[in-house]
Design a protein around this motif. Structure first.
Motif, PDB file in Angstrom:
ATOM      1  N   UNK A   6    -102.761 -58.447  -6.474  1.00  0.00           N
ATOM      2  CA  UNK A   6    -103.803 -57.425  -6.369  1.00  0.00           C
ATOM      3  C   UNK A   6    -104.279 -57.014  -7.759  1.00  0.00           C
ATOM      4  N   UNK A   7    -105.560 -56.688  -7.839  1.00  0.00           N
ATOM      5  CA  UNK A   7    -106.133 -56.243  -9.111  1.00  0.00           C
ATOM      6  C   UNK A   7    -107.349 -55.371  -8.849  1.00  0.00           C
ATOM      7  N   UNK A   8    -107.850 -54.742  -9.903  1.00  0.00           N
ATOM      8  CA  UNK A   8    -109.085 -53.991  -9.801  1.00  0.00           C
ATOM      9  C   UNK A   8    -108.937 -52.488  -9.806  1.00  0.00           C
ATOM     10  N   UNK A   9    -107.716 -51.992  -9.793  1.00  0.00           N
ATOM     11  CA  UNK A   9    -107.529 -50.551  -9.814  1.00  0.00           C
ATOM     12  C   UNK A   9    -107.920 -49.943 -11.153  1.00  0.00           C
ATOM     13  N   UNK A  10    -107.958 -48.620 -11.187  1.00  0.00           N
ATOM     14  CA  UNK A  10    -108.298 -47.955 -12.428  1.00  0.00           C
ATOM     15  C   UNK A  10    -108.551 -46.479 -12.212  1.00  0.00           C
ATOM     16  N   UNK A  46    -111.360 -43.474 -12.033  1.00  0.00           N
ATOM     17  CA  UNK A  46    -112.777 -43.274 -11.753  1.00  0.00           C
ATOM     18  C   UNK A  46    -112.997 -41.822 -11.379  1.00  0.00           C
ATOM     19  N   UNK A  47    -114.191 -41.321 -11.656  1.00  0.00           N
ATOM     20  CA  UNK A  47    -114.520 -39.957 -11.264  1.00  0.00           C
ATOM     21  C   UNK A  47    -114.868 -39.895  -9.788  1.00  0.00           C
ATOM     22  N   UNK A  48    -114.698 -38.735  -9.206  1.00  0.00           N
ATOM     23  CA  UNK A  48    -115.061 -38.535  -7.814  1.00  0.00           C
ATOM     24  C   UNK A  48    -116.524 -38.915  -7.604  1.00  0.00           C
ATOM     25  N   UNK A  49    -116.772 -39.600  -6.505  1.00  0.00           N
ATOM     26  CA  UNK A  49    -118.108 -40.097  -6.221  1.00  0.00           C
ATOM     27  C   UNK A  49    -118.357 -41.496  -6.733  1.00  0.00           C
ATOM     28  N   UNK A  50    -117.445 -41.997  -7.539  1.00  0.00           N
ATOM     29  CA  UNK A  50    -117.600 -43.328  -8.108  1.00  0.00           C
ATOM     30  C   UNK A  50    -117.136 -44.429  -7.178  1.00  0.00           C
ATOM     31  N   UNK A  51    -117.147 -45.642  -7.727  1.00  0.00           N
ATOM     32  CA  UNK A  51    -116.803 -46.829  -6.945  1.00  0.00           C
ATOM     33  C   UNK A  51    -115.812 -47.700  -7.702  1.00  0.00           C
ATOM     34  N   UNK A  52    -115.033 -48.440  -6.920  1.00  0.00           N
ATOM     35  CA  UNK A  52    -114.138 -49.461  -7.445  1.00  0.00           C
ATOM     36  C   UNK A  52    -114.090 -50.603  -6.463  1.00  0.00           C
ATOM     37  N   UNK A  53    -113.799 -51.786  -6.972  1.00  0.00           N
ATOM     38  CA  UNK A  53    -113.628 -52.946  -6.115  1.00  0.00           C
ATOM     39  C   UNK A  53    -112.267 -53.559  -6.380  1.00  0.00           C
ATOM     40  N   UNK A  54    -111.429 -53.567  -5.371  1.00  0.00           N
ATOM     41  CA  UNK A  54    -110.114 -54.190  -5.484  1.00  0.00           C
ATOM     42  C   UNK A  54    -110.181 -55.625  -4.993  1.00  0.00           C
ATOM     43  N   UNK A  55    -109.344 -56.468  -5.580  1.00  0.00           N
ATOM     44  CA  UNK A  55    -109.237 -57.859  -5.163  1.00  0.00           C
ATOM     45  C   UNK A  55    -107.782 -58.174  -4.877  1.00  0.00           C
ATOM     46  N   UNK A  98    -106.665 -41.178  -4.306  1.00  0.00           N
ATOM     47  CA  UNK A  98    -105.719 -41.570  -5.355  1.00  0.00           C
ATOM     48  C   UNK A  98    -104.421 -42.061  -4.744  1.00  0.00           C
ATOM     49  N   UNK A  99    -104.022 -43.266  -5.104  1.00  0.00           N
ATOM     50  CA  UNK A  99    -102.818 -43.875  -4.541  1.00  0.00           C
ATOM     51  C   UNK A  99    -102.604 -45.235  -5.197  1.00  0.00           C
ATOM     52  N   UNK A 100    -101.458 -45.809  -4.920  1.00  0.00           N
ATOM     53  CA  UNK A 100    -101.249 -47.222  -5.216  1.00  0.00           C
ATOM     54  C   UNK A 100    -101.724 -47.996  -3.991  1.00  0.00           C
ATOM     55  N   UNK A 101    -102.583 -48.968  -4.215  1.00  0.00           N
ATOM     56  CA  UNK A 101    -103.140 -49.763  -3.133  1.00  0.00           C
ATOM     57  C   UNK A 101    -102.435 -51.120  -3.090  1.00  0.00           C
ATOM     58  N   UNK A 102    -101.994 -51.468  -1.901  1.00  0.00           N
ATOM     59  CA  UNK A 102    -101.273 -52.715  -1.687  1.00  0.00           C
ATOM     60  C   UNK A 102    -102.044 -53.602  -0.712  1.00  0.00           C
ATOM     61  N   UNK A 117     -99.274 -54.183  -5.720  1.00  0.00           N
ATOM     62  CA  UNK A 117     -99.931 -52.890  -5.767  1.00  0.00           C
ATOM     63  C   UNK A 117    -100.774 -52.706  -7.012  1.00  0.00           C
ATOM     64  N   UNK A 118    -101.837 -51.930  -6.864  1.00  0.00           N
ATOM     65  CA  UNK A 118    -102.697 -51.602  -7.998  1.00  0.00           C
ATOM     66  C   UNK A 118    -103.054 -50.118  -7.901  1.00  0.00           C
ATOM     67  N   UNK A 119    -102.967 -49.416  -9.019  1.00  0.00           N
ATOM     68  CA  UNK A 119    -103.155 -47.967  -9.033  1.00  0.00           C
ATOM     69  C   UNK A 119    -104.642 -47.605  -9.049  1.00  0.00           C
ATOM     70  N   UNK A 120    -105.006 -46.705  -8.147  1.00  0.00           N
ATOM     71  CA  UNK A 120    -106.354 -46.135  -8.126  1.00  0.00           C
ATOM     72  C   UNK A 120    -106.210 -44.630  -8.335  1.00  0.00           C
ATOM     73  N   UNK A 121    -106.879 -44.115  -9.342  1.00  0.00           N
ATOM     74  CA  UNK A 121    -106.846 -42.696  -9.634  1.00  0.00           C
ATOM     75  C   UNK A 121    -108.269 -42.160  -9.652  1.00  0.00           C
TER      76      UNK A 121
END
Length: 117
Positions: free
Chosen positions: A5-9, A11-20, A90-94, A110-114
Motif C-alpha cells: 500500500x502507498x499514497x498516504x500522507x 492533508x487539510x480537511x476538504x482535500x483529497x488523497x489517492x491510495x494505491x 485520519x487512520x492507518x489504511x490497510x 498499511x499507509x497513514x492518512x492524517x
C-alpha cells in the motif's frame, strides 16, 4: 499474495488523497480487494470493497459519496480515491485481498492518512 500500500500522507480537511495497493504473487486467485482503516484506540473498520472480476463495489456508509474504489487488473492494483476528507478519516489504511484458491485473506502493511482541521 503480497500487497504493498502507498499514497498516504498529511492533508487539510476538504482535500483529497489517492491510495494505491499493488498485488503480486498468486494474483489470479484474487476474488476481491478491500480497504480497511484503523484509528488510534479504535477497531479496524471496513471502508470499501471491489470484486476483481467484474468491479462491483461496496462502501461503508461513512465514506459513500466521498471515496471511490477502483482497480487496474493489468497492473494488479487497486486504488482508493478519497475526496472531501474529514479529520475523522485520519487512520492507518490497510488493503486486503481475498482469494478463492486457497480460500484465504492477505493484508498489506498499511499507509497513514492524517487529515488536519
Amino acid at each position: 499474495v503480497q500487497l504493498q500500500a502507498s499514497g498516504g500522507g498529511l492533508v487539510q480537511a476538504g482535500g483529497s488523497l489517492r491510495l494505491s495497493c499493488a498485488a503480486s504473487g498468486r494474483t489470479f486467485s484474487i476474488y476481491s480487494m478491500r480497504w480497511f482503516r484503523q484509528a488510534p484506540g479504535d477497531e479496524r473498520e471496513f471502508v470499501a470493497l471491489i470484486t476483481w472480476a467484474d468491479g462491483r463495489t461496496i462502501y461503508a456508509d461513512s465514506v459513500k459519496g466521498r471515496f471511490t474504489i477502483s482497480k487496474d487488473n493489468a497492473k494488479n492494483t487497486v486504488f482508493l480515491q478519497m475526496k472531501s476528507l474529514k479529520p475523522e478519516d485520519t487512520a492507518i489504511y490497510y488493503c486486503a485481498a481475498a482469494t478463492v484458491s486457497p480460500r484465504s485473506e492477505y493484508w498489506g502493511q498499511g499507509t497513514q492518512v492524517t487529515v488536519s482541521s
